[in-house]
Design an enzyme around this catalytic site. Structure first.
Site, PDB file in Angstrom:
ATOM      1  N   PRO A  23      43.796  45.619  34.654  1.00 19.96           N
ATOM      2  CA  PRO A  23      42.872  45.163  33.626  1.00 19.96           C
ATOM      3  C   PRO A  23      41.700  46.106  33.386  1.00 19.96           C
ATOM      4  O   PRO A  23      41.156  46.697  34.317  1.00 19.96           O
ATOM      5  CB  PRO A  23      42.386  43.813  34.152  1.00 19.96           C
ATOM      6  CG  PRO A  23      42.641  43.837  35.606  1.00 19.96           C
ATOM      7  CD  PRO A  23      43.841  44.709  35.806  1.00 19.96           C
ATOM      8  N   ASN A  24      41.374  46.227  32.126  1.00 19.60           N
ATOM      9  CA  ASN A  24      40.230  46.986  31.610  1.00 19.60           C
ATOM     10  C   ASN A  24      40.393  48.499  31.696  1.00 19.60           C
ATOM     11  O   ASN A  24      39.539  49.226  31.191  1.00 19.60           O
ATOM     12  CB  ASN A  24      38.918  46.556  32.289  1.00 19.60           C
ATOM     13  CG  ASN A  24      38.602  45.111  32.013  1.00 19.60           C
ATOM     14  OD1 ASN A  24      38.659  44.665  30.879  1.00 19.60           O
ATOM     15  ND2 ASN A  24      38.306  44.363  33.061  1.00 19.60           N
ATOM     16  N   ARG A  31      34.092  52.515  28.933  1.00 16.92           N
ATOM     17  CA  ARG A  31      33.597  51.474  29.844  1.00 16.92           C
ATOM     18  C   ARG A  31      32.899  52.116  31.043  1.00 16.92           C
ATOM     19  O   ARG A  31      33.520  52.828  31.821  1.00 16.92           O
ATOM     20  CB  ARG A  31      34.769  50.622  30.337  1.00 16.92           C
ATOM     21  CG  ARG A  31      34.383  49.602  31.358  1.00 16.92           C
ATOM     22  CD  ARG A  31      35.612  48.856  31.874  1.00 16.92           C
ATOM     23  NE  ARG A  31      35.230  48.044  33.007  1.00 16.92           N
ATOM     24  CZ  ARG A  31      35.870  48.030  34.160  1.00 16.92           C
ATOM     25  NH1 ARG A  31      36.952  48.761  34.328  1.00 16.92           N
ATOM     26  NH2 ARG A  31      35.451  47.275  35.144  1.00 16.92           N
ATOM     27  N   TYR A  36      33.123  55.256  36.044  1.00 16.59           N
ATOM     28  CA  TYR A  36      34.539  55.596  35.925  1.00 16.59           C
ATOM     29  C   TYR A  36      34.807  56.945  35.280  1.00 16.59           C
ATOM     30  O   TYR A  36      35.961  57.370  35.205  1.00 16.59           O
ATOM     31  CB  TYR A  36      35.267  54.498  35.142  1.00 16.59           C
ATOM     32  CG  TYR A  36      35.149  53.146  35.798  1.00 16.59           C
ATOM     33  CD1 TYR A  36      35.786  52.878  37.006  1.00 16.59           C
ATOM     34  CD2 TYR A  36      34.379  52.137  35.237  1.00 16.59           C
ATOM     35  CE1 TYR A  36      35.663  51.645  37.623  1.00 16.59           C
ATOM     36  CE2 TYR A  36      34.252  50.898  35.842  1.00 16.59           C
ATOM     37  CZ  TYR A  36      34.904  50.661  37.043  1.00 16.59           C
ATOM     38  OH  TYR A  36      34.774  49.444  37.658  1.00 16.59           O
ATOM     39  N   ASN A  88      46.746  51.362  40.209  1.00 19.55           N
ATOM     40  CA  ASN A  88      45.327  51.060  40.070  1.00 19.55           C
ATOM     41  C   ASN A  88      45.282  49.652  39.495  1.00 19.55           C
ATOM     42  O   ASN A  88      45.434  49.459  38.289  1.00 19.55           O
ATOM     43  CB  ASN A  88      44.613  52.051  39.155  1.00 19.55           C
ATOM     44  CG  ASN A  88      43.119  51.790  39.087  1.00 19.55           C
ATOM     45  OD1 ASN A  88      42.649  50.719  39.437  1.00 19.55           O
ATOM     46  ND2 ASN A  88      42.376  52.779  38.622  1.00 19.55           N
ATOM     47  N   ALA A  91      40.369  45.199  38.914  1.00 25.56           N
ATOM     48  CA  ALA A  91      39.754  44.065  39.609  1.00 25.56           C
ATOM     49  C   ALA A  91      40.765  43.220  40.379  1.00 25.56           C
ATOM     50  O   ALA A  91      40.397  42.561  41.357  1.00 25.56           O
ATOM     51  CB  ALA A  91      38.986  43.199  38.616  1.00 25.56           C
ATOM     52  N   GLU A 112      47.789  53.087  46.418  1.00 20.05           N
ATOM     53  CA  GLU A 112      46.651  52.489  45.717  1.00 20.05           C
ATOM     54  C   GLU A 112      45.750  53.600  45.188  1.00 20.05           C
ATOM     55  O   GLU A 112      45.475  54.573  45.889  1.00 20.05           O
ATOM     56  CB  GLU A 112      45.886  51.614  46.716  1.00 20.05           C
ATOM     57  CG  GLU A 112      44.651  50.974  46.182  1.00 20.05           C
ATOM     58  CD  GLU A 112      43.914  50.162  47.247  1.00 20.05           C
ATOM     59  OE1 GLU A 112      43.205  49.229  46.850  1.00 20.05           O
ATOM     60  OE2 GLU A 112      44.028  50.476  48.458  1.00 20.05           O
ATOM     61  N   HIS A 114      42.044  54.473  42.944  1.00 25.57           N
ATOM     62  CA  HIS A 114      40.785  54.032  42.339  1.00 25.57           C
ATOM     63  C   HIS A 114      39.999  55.247  41.871  1.00 25.57           C
ATOM     64  O   HIS A 114      39.906  56.244  42.591  1.00 25.57           O
ATOM     65  CB  HIS A 114      39.922  53.246  43.335  1.00 25.57           C
ATOM     66  CG  HIS A 114      40.543  51.975  43.774  1.00 25.57           C
ATOM     67  ND1 HIS A 114      40.609  50.872  42.960  1.00 25.57           N
ATOM     68  CD2 HIS A 114      41.153  51.650  44.935  1.00 25.57           C
ATOM     69  CE1 HIS A 114      41.232  49.904  43.613  1.00 25.57           C
ATOM     70  NE2 HIS A 114      41.572  50.354  44.806  1.00 25.57           N
ATOM     71  N   ARG A 121      30.465  50.394  46.472  1.00 20.88           N
ATOM     72  CA  ARG A 121      30.036  49.541  45.354  1.00 20.88           C
ATOM     73  C   ARG A 121      29.707  48.143  45.864  1.00 20.88           C
ATOM     74  O   ARG A 121      29.477  47.943  47.042  1.00 20.88           O
ATOM     75  CB  ARG A 121      31.136  49.540  44.290  1.00 20.88           C
ATOM     76  CG  ARG A 121      31.345  50.978  43.745  1.00 20.88           C
ATOM     77  CD  ARG A 121      32.242  51.056  42.573  1.00 20.88           C
ATOM     78  NE  ARG A 121      31.740  50.239  41.485  1.00 20.88           N
ATOM     79  CZ  ARG A 121      32.524  49.781  40.510  1.00 20.88           C
ATOM     80  NH1 ARG A 121      33.814  50.074  40.506  1.00 20.88           N
ATOM     81  NH2 ARG A 121      32.025  49.062  39.539  1.00 20.88           N
TER      82      ARG A 121
END
Length: 156
Positions: A23-24, A31, A36, A88, A91, A112, A114, A121
């Site tokens: 998502p996103n 964004r 990012y 990735n 969330a 994974e 990111h 964070r």
């Protein structure tokens, strides 16, 4: 007389790597660029295509904002001929036991990925359900996180 077999392809068969984005991530480049970066998902796809070619791999990039779609893609990845998955999960990394279960249920290695470093964070981002089942994690390198993950997948 029986038909002749088709001529052998001059291009060797390449291992296929599936790149899944959650998502996103379709909003990359606009964004929170301070978190990012400015690279878009298309930019990252182009980076991956170039590096995959150098490594003798093929990549297929997909993105969905829907958890169930990501689950379906993971579950079908081996049947579709992929050798590994770069994931990735956005969330969903921090919330989805369903993704954890799906990764554990498939035989393919999942790495994974990111862009940022979740450990640096908010506290809620420190838990990774995806990481509990992934064979490796690459984080905090911006768009290069994907390239490093692809290189690690090539070494599997």
């Amino acid at each position: 007389m029986p038909a002749s077999p088709p001529p052998a392809s001059s291009e060797p068969s390449r291992r296929r790597i599936l790149v899944l984005n959650g998502p996103n991530l379709n909003l990359l480049g606009q964004r929170e660029p301070d978190v990012y970066g400015h690279a878009t998902l298309a930019d990252i796809g182009a980076l991956l295509e170039a590096r995959a070619s150098e490594l003798g791999l093929q990549v297929e990039c997909r993105q969905s904002n829907h958890e169930g779609v990501l689950l379906d893609w993971l579950q079908r990845a081996e049947a579709e001929g992929f050798a590994a998955v770069l994931l990735n999960a956005g969330a969903y990394t921090h919330t989805s036991i369903a993704l954890l279960d799906a990764i554990r249920a498939i035989a393919l290695p999942v790495i994974e990925v990111h862009l940022s470093d979740p450990a640096k964070r908010e506290e809620f981002r420190h838990l990774s359900y995806v990481g509990m089942a992934a064979v490796d994690t690459v984080q905090g390198l911006g768009a290069q996180s994907y390239v490093v993950a692809l290189e690690r997948a090539a070494a599997l």
